[in-house]
Write a protein that holds these residues in place. Structure first.
Motif, PDB file in Angstrom:
ATOM      1  N   GLY A 119       0.822  -1.203   0.000  1.00 39.78           N
ATOM      2  CA  GLY A 119       0.000   0.000   0.000  1.00 39.78           C
ATOM      3  C   GLY A 119       0.854   1.250   0.000  1.00 39.78           C
ATOM      4  N   SER A 120       0.491   2.207   0.826  1.00 41.07           N
ATOM      5  CA  SER A 120       1.239   3.462   0.929  1.00 41.07           C
ATOM      6  C   SER A 120       2.626   3.276   1.532  1.00 41.07           C
ATOM      7  CB  SER A 120       0.451   4.472   1.763  1.00 41.07           C
ATOM      8  OG  SER A 120      -0.748   4.813   1.107  1.00 41.07           O
ATOM      9  N   LEU A 121       2.898   2.118   2.110  1.00 40.42           N
ATOM     10  CA  LEU A 121       4.211   1.838   2.694  1.00 40.42           C
ATOM     11  C   LEU A 121       5.164   1.178   1.697  1.00 40.42           C
ATOM     12  CD1 LEU A 121       3.131   0.456   6.192  1.00 40.42           C
ATOM     13  CD2 LEU A 121       3.824   2.796   5.597  1.00 40.42           C
ATOM     14  N   LYS A 122       4.667   0.848   0.518  1.00 44.10           N
ATOM     15  CA  LYS A 122       5.475   0.158  -0.492  1.00 44.10           C
ATOM     16  C   LYS A 122       6.753   0.953  -0.762  1.00 44.10           C
ATOM     17  CE  LYS A 122       4.915  -2.032  -5.026  1.00 44.10           C
ATOM     18  NZ  LYS A 122       5.277  -3.367  -4.615  1.00 44.10           N
ATOM     19  N   ASN A 123       7.874   0.235  -0.770  1.00 43.73           N
ATOM     20  CA  ASN A 123       9.199   0.813  -1.069  1.00 43.73           C
ATOM     21  C   ASN A 123       9.655   1.890  -0.082  1.00 43.73           C
ATOM     22  OD1 ASN A 123       9.600  -0.839  -3.346  1.00 43.73           O
ATOM     23  ND2 ASN A 123       8.297   0.510  -4.558  1.00 43.73           N
ATOM     24  N   THR A 124       9.190   1.815   1.166  1.00 43.64           N
ATOM     25  CA  THR A 124       9.643   2.760   2.190  1.00 43.64           C
ATOM     26  C   THR A 124      10.660   2.127   3.143  1.00 43.64           C
ATOM     27  OG1 THR A 124       7.787   2.198   3.643  1.00 43.64           O
ATOM     28  CG2 THR A 124       7.485   4.095   2.161  1.00 43.64           C
ATOM     29  N   GLY A 125      11.133   0.936   2.821  1.00 37.99           N
ATOM     30  CA  GLY A 125      12.071   0.243   3.692  1.00 37.99           C
ATOM     31  C   GLY A 125      13.309   1.049   4.022  1.00 37.99           C
ATOM     32  N   ASP A 126      13.859   1.756   3.022  1.00 36.21           N
ATOM     33  CA  ASP A 126      15.060   2.560   3.270  1.00 36.21           C
ATOM     34  C   ASP A 126      14.779   3.731   4.207  1.00 36.21           C
ATOM     35  OD1 ASP A 126      16.717   0.938   1.745  1.00 36.21           O
ATOM     36  OD2 ASP A 126      16.441   2.125  -0.077  1.00 36.21           O
ATOM     37  N   ILE A 127      13.549   4.244   4.165  1.00 34.08           N
ATOM     38  CA  ILE A 127      13.179   5.327   5.094  1.00 34.08           C
ATOM     39  C   ILE A 127      13.137   4.780   6.512  1.00 34.08           C
ATOM     40  CG2 ILE A 127      11.423   7.026   5.736  1.00 34.08           C
ATOM     41  CD1 ILE A 127      10.582   7.038   2.746  1.00 34.08           C
ATOM     42  N   PHE A 128      12.491   3.613   6.699  1.00 37.17           N
ATOM     43  CA  PHE A 128      12.466   2.997   8.034  1.00 37.17           C
ATOM     44  C   PHE A 128      13.891   2.732   8.520  1.00 37.17           C
ATOM     45  CE2 PHE A 128       8.059   1.825   6.851  1.00 37.17           C
ATOM     46  CZ  PHE A 128       7.407   2.277   7.988  1.00 37.17           C
ATOM     47  N   ALA A 129      14.762   2.268   7.617  1.00 37.56           N
ATOM     48  CA  ALA A 129      16.143   1.961   7.999  1.00 37.56           C
ATOM     49  C   ALA A 129      16.907   3.222   8.401  1.00 37.56           C
ATOM     50  CB  ALA A 129      16.862   1.245   6.860  1.00 37.56           C
TER      51      ALA A 129
END
Length: 148
Positions: free
Chosen positions: A29-39
């Motif tokens: 959803g809106s979190l798609k491809n936000t892994g680097d932001i979380f990291a």
């Protein structure tokens, strides 16, 4: 500190157990491809990105809730007038992490169970359907998935 995060309230890791690329395999959803932001935000605040992502996925139905779609609110964060609004998903992640660091981890709340009692307490007035009863189990399930 260990990496637990189990249903019994194991201590969460203060360091990264999940890379942005690994998180991206599960974020939708809106979190798609936000892994680097979380990291990167996790590194900035000394919070395991697996925990940040686990809370966001649980709070938003993996990026599908109206709160995240219309307010960029990834953590179910409340203000005086209800759900808080952020200008971007990145800002929403940043504010959630800052809040967790200052008001939870720095105050000794270092397990998912301890965080839940303040973050999403059972019987809260803003939880008429009792969804907070499932917070520890949901966040722990995602945390364990992301941190393996």
């Amino acid at each position: 500190m260990g990496r637990g995060g189990t249903l019994k309230g194991g201590v969460i890791s203060p360091s990264a157990t999940a890379s942005g690329a690994k998180l991206n395999t599960s974020l939708g959803g809106s979190l798609k491809n936000t892994g680097d932001i979380f990291a990167s935000v996790g590194a900035k605040y000394g919070i395991d990105p697996a925990l940040l992502a686990a809370i966001a996925v649980h709070e938003t139905g993996n990026g599908t809730s109206n709160a995240v779609k219309t307010k960029n609110n990834v953590g179910g964060m409340m203000g005086k007038n209800g759900l808080m609004t952020f200008d971007s998903i990145e800002e929403g992640i940043e504010k959630m992490a800052s809040n967790l660091k200052r008001n939870y981890i720095d105050k000794g709340l270092t397990t998912i169970e301890q965080i839940q009692k303040k973050y999403a307490p059972n019987g809260a007035a803003n939880d008429p359907n009792g969804l907070n009863d499932y917070w520890v189990k949901g966040v722990t399930t995602y945390y364990n998935k992301f941190s393996k």
